[in-house]
Design a protein around this motif. Structure first.
Motif, PDB file in Angstrom:
ATOM      1  N   ASN A 179      -3.215   1.673  -9.228  1.00 11.47           N
ATOM      2  CA  ASN A 179      -3.712   0.407  -7.877  1.00 11.47           C
ATOM      3  C   ASN A 179      -3.887  -0.428  -8.201  1.00 11.47           C
ATOM      4  O   ASN A 179      -3.743  -1.518  -8.038  1.00 11.47           O
TER       5      ASN A 179
ATOM      6  N   ASP B 238       0.876  -1.432  -0.134  1.00 11.64           N
ATOM      7  CA  ASP B 238       0.044  -0.156   0.217  1.00 11.64           C
ATOM      8  C   ASP B 238       0.754   1.371   0.225  1.00 11.64           C
ATOM      9  O   ASP B 238       0.564   2.279  -0.575  1.00 11.64           O
TER      10      ASP B 238
ATOM     11  N   GLN C 281       1.835   2.483  -3.641  1.00 14.91           N
ATOM     12  CA  GLN C 281       0.512   3.715  -4.159  1.00 14.91           C
ATOM     13  C   GLN C 281       1.166   4.968  -4.643  1.00 14.91           C
ATOM     14  O   GLN C 281       0.882   5.869  -4.956  1.00 14.91           O
TER      15      GLN C 281
ATOM     16  N   PRO D 169      -4.222  -0.857  -3.243  1.00 17.05           N
ATOM     17  CA  PRO D 169      -3.363  -2.767  -3.592  1.00 17.05           C
ATOM     18  C   PRO D 169      -3.089  -3.762  -2.664  1.00 17.05           C
ATOM     19  O   PRO D 169      -4.084  -4.719  -3.033  1.00 17.05           O
TER      20      PRO D 169
ATOM     21  N   ALA E 153      -1.150  -3.954  -7.804  1.00 19.48           N
ATOM     22  CA  ALA E 153      -1.823  -5.322  -7.196  1.00 19.48           C
ATOM     23  C   ALA E 153      -1.201  -6.122  -8.311  1.00 19.48           C
ATOM     24  O   ALA E 153      -1.145  -6.838  -7.864  1.00 19.48           O
TER      25      ALA E 153
END
Lengths: 315, 313
Positions: free
Chosen positions: A113, A83, A86, A283, A117
């Protein structure tokens, strides 16, 4: 039931014969059981190339999983540092687009994102990230892809320097030649059809891989999207994972005021898709749904990614 | 009078099956028309390589693109008219990436006489030849349909093949050479040149026979490959046997006549008379020949028209 789950396309009779031989149960008894399963909605018949194929319904799969003692929270721990990416990559994306005055910045930001991911998940599951197959149906989000490819070492600094120039593989809309991009795009609503062709080919060759399609919510206006949705489910293309970047906005306004998309999950379900939704655009939240989606066999899967809080302007 | 002993779509069906055995990576995509297009012959023989996408041409084009990216040779077969609704997909997805997709548009021109103007396609050559990377073929009989289909599979890149429905003649013998990219001069002559493609070639031949009775020696050229054009054969005709008369079951705008005019104006300005659908739509008819007559495209009508042109000159 397990035979039904694992078989990729048997006819009803061949499955029953197999079970009958393996477990020494009379064929007539099995036929009676199958009619009960069918009445309960645990199995369904689909037609392909004129032959009737039988498979477990969605309900059947779920019940089988519960009987197997599968945990209700099948996704393990996802590293939190994904995370943080991002934040770093949003800045990189902003920097990349400064050269062209922030062209398509907002729609790239909401897609960023999703791409983080996909690549993070593939890397941590030891899937070759260089062989990732991306169909960016939402072509104008290409700058987000370049930022992610650069971070994962797939695009070089030298290639990024030449971005958006003539003959560069880094164009504002994706072109063939850019790593991980399987098809040029830019005209909306066409990506899933292309992915279907690729996915059918993978099935023909019995190759295991996923095709990741990224679609904007605005392009759901296109009729071809729904043509291709029906093709994916008719052909049972469970090697497709479709992401819908649900930022709620399209070029001239809110998506629901221009052409309604809701109830989106119901619509996708009605087209024969298994649908997952993320509560937010983190993500880690997206990876959680990817892991769940990868496990589903028999039909295509869509993840509606709620990116509303990331969208700033209309694009 | 006009003799049609064969069918374009039957020739296509036969070619599909033979090619299916020879090219194991060939797949056929159908938009719920395989009974009409005869793609069903392939489906019966190779069910695993036959992909049904339903009545959705745009989706079919994208699916074909995906299969080509995966190194299959997809053959997309549908009515030429309804293919045109997927023109933008053909342009942006197939042509831009120079994908090895082969598209066969059947029921083109006047061949679908009964279905009427919604089904009769007179615009496809104009629309397909303007797309970069695309080659455009329009075989004139069943032998050349078969032969050009096979050559198409060995020719890398996107190709559009325009076919009629039935009403095909047999103009070539099996051993005759019909080579993609090379026009066939069927009759030699030096008073004028008729250039045609597809189903109209057999009519052009009959026109030349009628002209002979009036002591007019007409050269007849089968321009089965519309793009890339066999420029040498066209220019030779301009030198040896002007004027050029193009006969086609396509709009006079943008078709073979337009393509030839584009070439001769630059290389050797010559009078080019374009005969076809005069910027109009078709109409339903219970009979192919009477539809030809309605549009002034029977051999006798064309002979009279050409005689008028000669007398003007």
């Amino acid at each position: 039931m397990k035979t039904l789950l694992t078989a990729s396309g048997p006819s009803l009779n061949s499955v029953l014969r197999k079970i009958s031989e393996t477990y020494n149960i009379p064929l007539s008894t099995l036929k009676f059981h199958i009619s009960i399963l069918s009445d309960l909605g645990l199995i369904e018949k689909i037609g392909r190339n004129g032959t009737k194929i039988v498979r477990l319904s969605k309900l059947g799969v779920k019940i089988l999983r519960l009987m197997d003692g599968e945990s209700l929270n099948p996704v393990g721990n996802i590293p939190r540092d994904v995370d943080n990416l991002q934040i770093t990559l949003s800045k990189e994306l902003d920097k990349l687009l400064r050269k062209i005055d922030g062209f398509h910045l907002s729609s790239s930001l909401t897609t960023l994102n999703i791409l983080i991911a996909i690549f993070f998940h593939r890397q941590s599951s030891h899937m070759d990230i260089h062989k990732t197959k991306i169909v960016l149906s939402k072509g104008h989000a290409a700058p987000a892809l370049y930022t992610v490819l650069k971070h994962f070492g797939i695009l070089s600094e030298r290639e990024m320097k030449n971005a958006f120039e003539q003959e560069s593989i880094i164009q504002t809309h994706p072109i063939k030649g850019c790593p991980t991009i399987v098809s040029s795009s830019g005209s909306l609503g066409q990506g899933l059809s292309i992915a279907n062709g690729l996915a059918i080919r993978l099935k023909m060759e019995r190759e295991e891989d996923f095709i990741y399609v990224i679609m904007g919510d605005g392009e759901l206006d296109e009729g071809q999207v729904w043509e291709s949705m029906a093709t994916s489910s008719t052909h049972g293309l469970d090697n497709i994972i479709l992401f819908i970047d649900r930022n709620g906005k399209q070029l001239t306004g809110e998506t629901e005021s221009i052409k309604k998309k809701e109830p989106l999950k119901d619509r996708l379900n009605a087209f024969g898709w298994e649908v997952f939704e993320t509560p937010d655009a983190k993500p880690s939240s997206i990876i959680r749904e990817i892991i769940k989606a990868e496990k589903i066999r028999g039909w295509p899967k869509a993840i509606i990614v709620n990116t509303r809080n990331l969208s700033q302007n209309y694009y | 009078m006009l003799l049609y002993n064969n069918s374009f779509r039957e020739a296509l069906g036969r070619a599909l099956v033979d090619a299916g055995y020879a090219y194991r990576n060939m797949v056929v995509i159908d938009t719920d028309l395989s009974k009409s297009t005869r793609a069903i012959y392939f489906a019966e023989q190779f069910p695993d390589r036959f992909i049904q996408v339903g009545i959705s041409e745009q989706d079919a084009v994208g699916t074909a693109a995906g299969l080509a990216i995966g190194n299959k040779i997809p053959i997309l077969i549908t009515y030429s008219m309804f293919l045109m609704r997927a023109w933008e997909q053909i342009r942006n997805t197939i042509a831009r990436d120079n994908l090895n997709v082969k598209i066969v548009g059947t029921h083109s021109g006047l061949s679908d006489y009964l279905d009427g103007s919604s089904h009769q396609c007179f615009e496809d050559i104009a629309l397909m030849r303007v797309i970069p990377n695309f080659k455009v073929l329009s075989p004139s009989d069943t032998v050349s349909t078969y032969s050009l289909f096979m050559q198409m599979l060995d020719n890398q890149g996107p190709i559009y093949m325009r076919l009629g429905r039935d009403n095909a003649s047999t103009l070539y013998e099996d051993e005759d050479e019909v080579q993609l990219g090379k026009a066939n001069t069927l009759v030699d002559g030096d008073d004028l040149t008729i250039i045609s493609h597809g189903a109209m070639v057999s009519i052009a031949l009959q026109v030349s026979n009628l002209l002979k009775k009036h002591h007019v020696s007409a050269r007849v050229i089968d321009m089965h490959t519309i793009k890339p054009m066999d420029v040498d054969t066209v220019i030779k005709a301009c030198v040896d046997a002007p004027p050029i008369i193009v006969i086609e079951d396509h709009n006079v705008i943008g078709g073979l006549g337009g393509a030839i005019a584009e070439i001769v104006t630059t290389i050797r300005p010559t009078k080019v008379i374009r005969i076809g659908l005069n910027d109009r739509f078709g109409t339903g008819s219970t009979n192919y020949v009477s539809l030809l007559e309605y549009f002034g495209l029977t051999p006798k009508q064309l002979k009279d028209r050409i005689m008028g042109v000669i007398n003007e000159v």
